[in-house]
Structure formats: structure tokens, C-alpha cells
Design a protein around this motif. Structure first.
Motif, PDB file in Angstrom:
ATOM      1  N   ASP B 189      39.709  34.543  24.234  1.00  0.00           N
ATOM      2  CA  ASP B 189      38.806  34.834  25.516  1.00  0.00           C
ATOM      3  C   ASP B 189      39.400  35.405  26.662  1.00  0.00           C
ATOM      4  OD1 ASP B 189      36.139  34.535  24.189  1.00  0.00           O
ATOM      5  OD2 ASP B 189      36.537  32.259  24.764  1.00  0.00           O
ATOM      6  N   ALA B 190      38.676  36.342  27.493  1.00  0.00           N
ATOM      7  CA  ALA B 190      39.640  36.981  28.485  1.00  0.00           C
ATOM      8  C   ALA B 190      40.281  35.714  29.417  1.00  0.00           C
ATOM      9  CB  ALA B 190      38.727  37.682  29.449  1.00  0.00           C
ATOM     10  N   THR B 191      39.779  34.859  29.396  1.00  0.00           N
ATOM     11  CA  THR B 191      40.352  33.682  30.494  1.00  0.00           C
ATOM     12  C   THR B 191      41.541  33.142  29.891  1.00  0.00           C
ATOM     13  OG1 THR B 191      38.559  32.216  29.818  1.00  0.00           O
ATOM     14  CG2 THR B 191      38.330  33.358  31.927  1.00  0.00           C
ATOM     15  N   VAL B 192      41.248  32.810  28.540  1.00  0.00           N
ATOM     16  CA  VAL B 192      42.524  32.269  27.933  1.00  0.00           C
ATOM     17  C   VAL B 192      43.698  33.297  27.539  1.00  0.00           C
ATOM     18  CG1 VAL B 192      43.174  30.884  25.980  1.00  0.00           C
ATOM     19  CG2 VAL B 192      40.868  30.979  26.697  1.00  0.00           C
ATOM     20  N   THR B 194      44.844  35.422  29.807  1.00  0.00           N
ATOM     21  CA  THR B 194      45.622  35.567  31.074  1.00  0.00           C
ATOM     22  C   THR B 194      46.484  34.225  30.869  1.00  0.00           C
ATOM     23  OG1 THR B 194      43.372  35.675  31.908  1.00  0.00           O
ATOM     24  CG2 THR B 194      45.331  36.495  33.385  1.00  0.00           C
ATOM     25  N   LEU B 218      44.582  49.089  27.189  1.00  0.00           N
ATOM     26  CA  LEU B 218      45.570  49.682  27.993  1.00  0.00           C
ATOM     27  C   LEU B 218      45.924  49.195  29.559  1.00  0.00           C
ATOM     28  CD1 LEU B 218      43.795  53.001  27.538  1.00  0.00           C
ATOM     29  CD2 LEU B 218      45.967  53.201  27.407  1.00  0.00           C
ATOM     30  N   HIS B 219      44.842  48.411  29.702  1.00  0.00           N
ATOM     31  CA  HIS B 219      44.737  47.619  30.962  1.00  0.00           C
ATOM     32  C   HIS B 219      45.987  46.517  30.597  1.00  0.00           C
ATOM     33  CE1 HIS B 219      41.916  49.877  33.357  1.00  0.00           C
ATOM     34  NE2 HIS B 219      41.091  49.686  32.798  1.00  0.00           N
ATOM     35  N   LEU B 260      37.219  54.650  29.019  1.00  0.00           N
ATOM     36  CA  LEU B 260      36.961  53.075  29.532  1.00  0.00           C
ATOM     37  C   LEU B 260      35.674  52.956  30.399  1.00  0.00           C
ATOM     38  CD1 LEU B 260      40.489  51.739  29.687  1.00  0.00           C
ATOM     39  CD2 LEU B 260      38.711  50.941  28.046  1.00  0.00           C
ATOM     40  N   PRO B 261      34.906  52.114  30.247  1.00  0.00           N
ATOM     41  CA  PRO B 261      33.909  51.763  31.128  1.00  0.00           C
ATOM     42  C   PRO B 261      34.472  50.888  32.337  1.00  0.00           C
ATOM     43  CG  PRO B 261      33.342  50.563  29.207  1.00  0.00           C
ATOM     44  CD  PRO B 261      34.635  51.188  28.899  1.00  0.00           C
ATOM     45  N   ASP B 262      33.953  51.254  33.587  1.00  0.00           N
ATOM     46  CA  ASP B 262      34.639  50.825  34.863  1.00  0.00           C
ATOM     47  C   ASP B 262      33.837  49.927  35.699  1.00  0.00           C
ATOM     48  OD1 ASP B 262      36.099  49.985  37.096  1.00  0.00           O
ATOM     49  OD2 ASP B 262      37.005  52.040  37.382  1.00  0.00           O
ATOM     50  N   LEU B 263      33.917  48.748  35.765  1.00  0.00           N
ATOM     51  CA  LEU B 263      33.141  47.819  36.735  1.00  0.00           C
ATOM     52  C   LEU B 263      32.743  48.419  38.033  1.00  0.00           C
ATOM     53  CD1 LEU B 263      31.765  45.044  36.118  1.00  0.00           C
ATOM     54  CD2 LEU B 263      33.749  44.023  37.031  1.00  0.00           C
TER      55      LEU B 263
ATOM     56  N   GLU C  39      32.074  33.625  26.963  1.00  0.00           N
ATOM     57  CA  GLU C  39      33.283  33.569  26.017  1.00  0.00           C
ATOM     58  C   GLU C  39      32.830  32.904  24.552  1.00  0.00           C
ATOM     59  OE1 GLU C  39      36.253  31.538  28.258  1.00  0.00           O
ATOM     60  OE2 GLU C  39      36.780  33.610  28.806  1.00  0.00           O
ATOM     61  N   ALA C 242      39.211  37.660  35.156  1.00  0.00           N
ATOM     62  CA  ALA C 242      40.259  37.989  34.050  1.00  0.00           C
ATOM     63  C   ALA C 242      39.554  39.272  33.375  1.00  0.00           C
ATOM     64  CB  ALA C 242      39.633  36.910  32.899  1.00  0.00           C
ATOM     65  N   PRO C 244      40.018  43.121  33.062  1.00  0.00           N
ATOM     66  CA  PRO C 244      41.222  43.976  33.340  1.00  0.00           C
ATOM     67  C   PRO C 244      40.719  45.047  34.110  1.00  0.00           C
ATOM     68  CG  PRO C 244      40.711  43.872  30.917  1.00  0.00           C
ATOM     69  CD  PRO C 244      39.786  43.044  31.485  1.00  0.00           C
TER      70      PRO C 244
END
Lengths: 301, 282, 253
Positions: B189-192, B194, B218-219, B260-263, C39, C242, C244
Motif C-alpha cells: 500500500d502507498a502509505t507502507v 513510503t 516513474l514518480h 499519468l493521471p495527475d491529481l 488500502e 503518499a 506520488p
């Protein structure tokens, strides 16, 4: 259509019809099977067995297979009797040739019973799970708990001797591993996303089982059957050997080995020739099954 | 960048070929780079040859794959034509690899602590007690809060993030010079993600190691590495400082970034990558 | 179009009872695109399956297009909602051609005119006659996902559920599939409900976003608010930080 264009038509990565897609798929499987030398040897043996069974009346005199001629008993190989004669003066070559028919009949009848029964028990057990699974698998376990040959013997003895009863006895003891295999294959597939997609389309359980799951189980069941064929032939021969299979004077290979037993030391060929026929046929099915499994494995990878 | 110090890893004109039914398939074509005490990222899409490059360096290209290179050295050791035994001596001790899914890389019937300790004993030697101490220290180094407890856990008892930290601990315990990490955080998961990257960063910097980070992201690579190599069809099409990735010049890199989609920058349609066959040519 | 009232999904029993989805209530208007982020283990995929009718023991009410779904859905109700799965390798039957995959739903739903419908469905997702008789292993990941989308849309459902439809794909292919979904959504006035772990992907396709954590819907917000960092729940903030490429500051609330 020349060979090269036919080949490229079959291997076309973008088939233009249902038929081309299916034929192309078969051709690709055939190509990977044909690269396996041992599997091709097995296939050759099995095809030879079928050819001999079909052409039996052309290869040998049907009368010679069963007719006794005591003056010519226990003769060694000769022009008239290429494999010699047995204790009743019957031509062993003719008996081997016609025995191929009996062996093939047993093989075919057992397959016709074992595959549907195995799938019929294993598929619902794996697909529905729960109580259905528990009941069906306990029944399977009961059958599995008995030693196979002993159970077949008991059935054959209870049903009475004869080829049909031998087939039924073998089939009754052979299906449980197929039920287990079908159940295991179904279990790994029932939660697959393509099955869920079929549920979302509103497909019934029967349709999902038949159109989605059976095609995937069938190949491993058929491969298992080919590999088991050797065992089935040997069990049939064993029943014949013990007098519970086909009845004399039918030229069943196992019964022939049994009758040659008394003269094994002096006239070795009487028991050895049918023994070799059983051995070669079993090896043929085994090699073919191994090759088919390799093809299926490489396709899955 | 340590230009003057001799590089830890040198690869020149690496080529990996797999014989196929319709002729040979070249998975990696003439890849050249050097790795010093720094973090180099390799990015690319599936089939770009990025993972095969990492495997070639580790001597892990499956048969019948063929590896050729003008030069492939780990420090002073020539990796070309090295036997499987020779590679086995290097792996773990001088060069190590972390893979995407720790579940497949760890032995399921041995506690994670014992696996780390065994690795220590195999490469560093010493007694069981010293190995245990080293393993506990390593678990602490990857920021596992209660090393004694985690030491006794089996792989299926640890979460994805913790499993990957255990893997990193196991790979680094023998003090290798180079670590290759192939998609080390893609299953997390994204938070893990990092947290694991932070652990990796701290250790690689602290020990002066070289890190080759292989990723499709890439990011992630841009944010984490010093230098980025972009691979396409087995070839490195662009090489730049990670901070300059946004100013990449190759149309492939630019196309990937744009798709890439960008927030912060919502568009109805994303620009689609138009592949140019010329990119696969030198 | 989609109305959920206190939907819960629990697995197991006794001490090992595990709540995957807890009391989720949600409204998605017709033609809207709603995204669910969270998640792994947050229950987002299970919720999607409950809406699709793939979880038999879901509690609470699922209302689709004004009709409350019964526990056993009749065949006609299956045409209200279809789903695209994450893994384009697993969602197509390995032994069936594209043609067979597309013909099956037509047969089950007793829809005639198969030839025309299959050709139209393929055309719509950017595939042609050349792909119609291929097996899944003869297609790329992106092409497979297009087939899965065509299969879902061939029964013309008003609601389409998407479970991580692009997370197994390369970014360049992801862009193509996202663009395809954008176009199909406009052309068919679809109501979309998409699940993803990737905030940027969710925010690209969906104006409305729900954040899930441990089975609960902890925050409902909009893509615009996410972009500006105007979020309330700490978990949303953690996810945002988190992501990117997230550069802005998250407003402390």
C-alpha cells in the motif's frame, strides 16, 4: 492448399473464424506433442493397438484363436504359428491379435464409465462445497479406503465372471481418484474471475459448470485416464488371470498368462508373449499420457 | 556522484537473448551503465528488459537465455562467464537482490529470524549466538519495533510491509556492496511503500552501498533515486539525473510522464503514447 | 442509481468472525462516476462485489435503478449491473475465444442479433474483426481488458462497476483504458463505481470520491477537494500524502 499455406493458416495469430481458431489451437497442441519423441512412441503403440484390433480378421484366422488342436500343442515359433501354440494347440499370434479387441473394449468401457462418474461427483462437490462436498467426498473416501484390486475382485466375484462384470468392477474401483481430481480442479477455478463474470451475466450453476469449469477439468482428467490406462489393463489382466474376467475360450491376455504359467519353465513363450503384449500396451498409454501432460503444462504456463 | 572513485558495478554493452520459435528474442540490447555509491533507478514498462537486466547481473537469467557483454564487473570481479558456483559465492555477500513479493522469497516453514541468522552464518560465519545477535540488530535497523517478537514469527504471520523489511534485513546482513531491488514496494500500500523506501534509503546511504532500483513507477524512481535510466524494448533510451526527469527529452519518457493521471491537473482525456518503431533502434 | 443502506459483509463465525464491510450507506446519482479508494483490506472490493450480487450473505439494502435487489437476483436484474475485474488474465476463460466470451452473455440473457452485437461491442472498445477469434493468450493485457469491458457492456447495463481496472497494466496502456472508459461513459450515460488504491486514477475518472478504511466509509469528498488538499479524515490525508506527485500541502482541519 499447399502444406506451407495450411500451416500458416493454422498458426495465424488472428484467426478469421471459429473453426480456424479451434483448429489452430489443436494444431499448436499437436505440434508440441509431436516434438516429444517418447510421447510419439506411446501414440504409435496405442494407434498400432487400435489398428490391430480393427484389422484382426485380416491379420489372423478368427477360428485359429479359439479352436483347439491338441496334436499341435505347445509348439515353438514357426511359419504357421509365428508366436507358437498354447497348451490346447491354439495359435498364440491369433489369440494376441483378437485379444487386442478385448483389451480395447475394456479400456473404452471403463473410460466411458469412469470419466462421467468422476466428474459427476467431483464437480458439484468442489463447486457447491459445504454439505454437498462433505457427503460426496465421504462416499469417495469409502471407496478409496479399500485396496483397489481386492475391491475389484470382490465385485467381480459378486457379479459373476465375464467381461462386462469385470469392466463394471474395475470402473467401480477406478472412479474415486477422478472425483478427487475433478473436485480439486473445480476448487481452484470456482472463485476465478471468469466464473464471477458468468455469474454476473445471470448464468445458471449448470451452465457455469458445463461451459466454464468442465473444459478446464477435462484435460487433466483425460491425462490422468491415459496414465491410469496401464493400471486398468493390468487389473483386467489380473482378473482374467484369477479367472474372474473374460471366460475361456475368449483370448484375454491376462487369462493367457495364467494358462501359460504351468508350462513357464519349458514353454516360456506361452505366458511371455501375452505378458509382453500387456507390458507394451501399458507402456504405450503411459508414455502418451506423460506427453499429453507436458503439453497441458506448457499451455498453462 | 562519485565519478572519481571506481564504480561498484560496471556494465558495458550487456545483451540478453532468449532463443525462440521464430528466431531469437533479444530482451536486453547493449545496455551500459555504471553504479557507484549511489541510487540508480531503471524504469520501463513490462517487457522493457529492466528485470532481465537485474537478473543478468545476479546470474539469474533462466536457461536457455544467453548473456553477452563487453564488460560486466562487480568491483574487480568479472561477472562474464562466471560459473553458478562463482555466482553463489557472490550472491548475498557482495551483491543482493530484493524481489517484489517477500512471500515467495522466504521459506514458509522457518521463522524469519532464523532465516536471517542462517544467512549471517552462511556468509559471515561465527556461532549461533553471534548470528542471532546480528539478526536482531538487523531487524532493529529496518525499524521493526519489537525484534525479539518478530524474530520468532513465520513468514505468513508478518504483513506485507514487514515482510519486505525482513527481506531487506536478510539481504543486507552480510553487508553486500550492491543491492538490486526489483519492484520492492509494488505489492505494498502507498502509505507502507513510503516507510519501506525510507528504510531502504537509510541503510543504503548509511552503509555506502550502491542501489539499483528497478520499477515501473516513474514518480517513485524520480523521487527516490539519484539517476534514472529509462528502458524501452531492451534498450536504455534515456539517462538523466532523477531531479531532471520532468525535463526528460526522449519522446518515450515524455509520453509516459504525460500519460499519468495527475491529481492537480485534471483532464478529460489523457494523452496516449504513440510508439515509434525508431525508439527500438540505436 | 445506486443506493446502499447500511450494507455490511461479514465472513466466518464465532471468534474468527471478520467484518469486511461495516454499515456502508452511499448514494450515487445516475450518470455519476463515483470512486472508492482505500488500502488493501479496507473492504472496497468486497463492497463492490456486494453491489454486483457476488456476495450472497451481504446484509443491508442494495438498490439499483430504483429496485431493491433481492438476495437471489433474477436473471433480468443481472442486466442492471456489470463489472470489470482487476486481472485481465484471470477474468477471461483461457480456453474461450473473444467471440465465445462475448456470445455467452447474449445467450444467457436471450438477446438476439448476436452477430451484429458482438461486432458492435468489439468496435466500441477499439478492437476489430482481427481480434474476434483470438484466445486470451494471443492478446496483450490492454486488449484483454478491452474484451472484458466489451463483455460487460454487451448486455447494455446502466451501471458499470470497475475493480482496479488498470492496476495490472502499464501506465501507457492505463491511459488508453481510462480514455476508453471516459468515452464509453459519455456515450452510454453510464453510472460508474470504481475501486482503486491509486488516488490519481480515481480522481481522474470520478468527480466524487469515497475513502474506505477497515470496512468503513470514513470520508466522502470530491476530486476537486482532494486536489486542493481540503480533506478531513486523517486516513484520507495519509493516502493523499503518499500519492506520488502530490506536492501541495494538506490543510490541517
Amino acid at each position: 492448399m499447399s502444406g506451407a499455406t495450411l500451416r500458416s493458416w493454422l498458426l495465424d495469430p488472428a484467426p478469421a473464424s471459429r473453426r480456424q481458431a479451434r483448429l489452430g489451437r489443436w494444431y499448436r497442441s499437436w505440434r508440441s506433442l509431436s516434438r516429444n519423441g517418447l510421447a510419439m512412441a506411446g501414440l504409435a503403440i496405442v494407434l498400432a493397438l487400435v489398428a490391430i484390433a480393427i484389422a484382426a480378421p485380416l491379420l489372423a484366422d478368427p477360428a485359429a484363436a479359439t479352436q483347439q488342436f491338441l496334436p499341435a500343442r505347445l509348439q515353438f515359433f514357426s511359419r504357421a504359428h509365428p508366436f507358437g501354440t498354447d497348451e490346447l494347440g491354439r495359435d498364440i499370434f491369433a489369440r494376441i491379435v483378437f485379444g487386442a479387441r478385448i483389451t480395447l473394449t475394456i479400456v473404452a468401457l471403463v473410460s466411458v464409465i469412469v470419466v462421467p462418474v468422476g466428474l459427476g461427483i467431483g464437480l458439484p462437490a468442489g463447486y457447491f462445497g459445504g454439505a454437498v462436498d462433505a457427503v460426496l467426498m465421504r462416499i469417495t473416501d469409502i471407496f478409496l479406503a479399500f485396496p483397489r484390486l481386492v475391491l475389484a475382485l470382490a465385485f467381480a466375484a459378486a457379479l459373476g465372471p465375464g467381461i462386462e462384470n469385470a469392466v463394471v468392477a474395475i470402473a467401480l474401483t477406478a472412479w474415486p481418484p477422478y472425483a478427487r481430481l475433478a473436485r480439486a480442479e473445480t476448487l481452484t477455478r470456482r472463485d476465478a474471475e471468469f466464473v464471477q463474470a458468468a455469474v454476473l451475466q445471470g448464468a445458471s450453476h449448470a451452465r457455469i459448470l458445463l461451459s466454464q469449469i468442465v473444459p478446464l477439468c477435462l484435460s487433466s482428467v483425460l491425462i490422468r485416464l491415459t496414465l491410469d490406462m496401464a493400471g486398468i489393463i493390468i487389473t483386467a489382466a489380473g482378473l482374467g488371470f484369477l479367472g474372474l474376467g473374460t471366460q475361456p475360450p475368449a483370448p484375454e491376455w491376462g487369462a493367457m498368462v495364467a494358462s501359460g504359467r504351468q508350462v513357464l519353465l519349458d514353454q516360456w513363450w506361452v505366458a511371455t508373449i501375452p505378458g509382453a503384449a500387456i507390458f507394451i500396451t501399458s507402456v504405450g498409454f503411459n508414455l502418451l499420457g506423460d506427453g499429453l501432460r507436458d503439453v497441458a503444462d506448457s499451455r498453462a504456463a | 556522484m562519485s565519478d572519481r572513485a571506481p564504480p561498484l558495478l560496471t556494465v558495458r554493452r550487456l545483451r540478453v537473448t532468449f532463443p525462440g520459435e521464430q528466431g531469437d528474442v533479444v530482451a536486453v540490447r547493449d545496455v551500459s551503465f555504471t553504479l557507484g555509491r549511489q541510487r540508480v533507478g531503471i524504469v520501463g514498462e513490462s517487457g522493457s528488459g529492466k528485470s532481465t537486466t537485474g537478473r543478468a547481473i545476479m546470474g539469474l537469467v533462466p536457461k536457455p537465455g544467453r548473456i553477452t557483454a563487453d564488460e560486466m564487473r562487480l568491483g574487480a570481479t568479472d561477472l562474464r562467464g562466471l560459473s553458478e558456483r562463482g555466482f553463489r559465492r557472490l550472491r548475498g555477500r557482495r551483491i543482493a537482490m530484493v524481489l517484489q513479493d517477500p512471500k515467495y522469497a522466504l521459506d514458509p516453514v522457518m521463522t524469519v529470524g532464523r532465516q536471517i541468522a542462517e544467512t549471517h552464518r552462511a556468509h559471515v560465519g561465527g556461532g549461533e549466538r553471534a548470528a542471532r545477535q546480528a539478526a536482531l540488530a538487523m531487524l532493529e535497523a529496518v525499524h521493526i519495533r519489537d525484534p525479539e517478537r518478530v524474530f520468532a514469527l513465520y513468514p505468513h504471520e508478518v504483513s506485507g510491509g514487514m515482510g519486505q523489511r525482513v527481506m531487506i534485513a536478510m539481504m543486507l546482513i552480510a553487508g553486500p556492496e550492491v543491492l538490486i531491488a526489483d519492484e520492492p514496494t509494488s505489492a505494498l500500500d502507498a502509505t507502507v511503500q513510503t516507510q519501506v523506501l525510507a528504510v531502504l534509503d537509510e541503510l543504503v546511504r548509511g552503509r555506502g552501498m550502491g542501489l539499483l532500483l528497478i520499477s515501473h513507477n516513474l514518480h517513485l524512481v524520480a523521487g527516490f533515486c539519484d539517476r534514472v535510466l529509462v528502458m524501452y524494448a531492451g534498450r536504455i533510451v534515456e539517462s538523466c539525473a532523477a531531479g531532471q526527469l520532468h525535463a526528460a527529452t526522449h519522446p518515450y519518457t515524455r509520453g509516459l510522464l504525460a500519460s499519468l493521471p495527475d491529481l492537480h491537473h485534471r483532464r478529460t482525456m489523457l494523452p496516449q503514447l504513440q510508439r515509434d518503431p525508431a525508439w527500438a533502434e540505436p | 442509481m445506486i443506493r446502499l443502506d447500511r450494507v455490511s459483509v461479514r465472513f466466518g463465525s464465532g471468534a474468527r468472525r471478520f467484518t469486511a464491510v461495516a454499515d456502508v450507506s452511499l448514494d450515487v446519482a445516475a450518470g455519476e462516476a463515483f470512486g472508492l479508494v482505500g488500502e488493501s483490506g479496507s473492504g472496497k472490493s468486497t463492497l463492490l462485489r456486494a453491489i454486483a450480487g457476488l456476495v450472497g450473505h451481504a446484509e443491508g439494502t442494495v438498490e439499483l435503478a430504483g429496485t431493491v435487489m433481492p438476495r437471489r437476483r433474477p436473471r433480468a436484474a443481472r442486466r442492471l449491473v456489470q463489472m470489470v475485474f482487476q486481472d485481465p488474465y484471470g477474468s477471461l476463460h483461457p480456453n474461450q475465444t473473444v467471440d465465445q466470451a462475448l456470445a455467452a452473455p447474449l445467450r444467457v440473457q436471450r438477446l438476439g442479433d448476436g452477430e451484429r452485437r458482438i461486432a458492435a461491442a468489439l468496435h466500441e472498445v477499439g478492437l476489430g474483426a482481427a481480434h474476434r477469434f483470438r484466445f486470451p493468450h494471443q492478446l496483450s493485457g490492454g486488449q484483454r481488458q478491452r474484451v472484458a469491458i466489451a463483455r460487460a457492456l454487451i448486455v447494455a447495463p446502466p451501471i458499470l462497476l470497475l475493480d482496479e481496472p488498470t492496476s495490472a497494466l502499464d501506465v501507457s496502456v492505463q491511459a488508453e483504458i481510462l480514455n476508453l472508459l471516459t468515452r464509453l461513459r459519455q456515450e452510454h450515460r453510464l453510472t460508474l463505481l470504481m475501486v482503486s488504491h491509486d488516488l490519481a486514477v480515481i480522481a481522474h475518472l470520478c468527480a466524487h470520491v469515497g475513502v474506505m478504511q477497515q470496512g468503513r466509509l470514513v470520508e466522502q469528498t470530491t476530486a476537486a477537494a482532494l486536489a486542493e488538499g481540503r480533506v478531513h479524515h486523517p486516513h484520507t490525508r495519509a493516502l493523499l500524502e503518499a500519492t506520488p506527485g502530490f506536492t501541495g500541502t494538506v490543510a490541517a482541519d
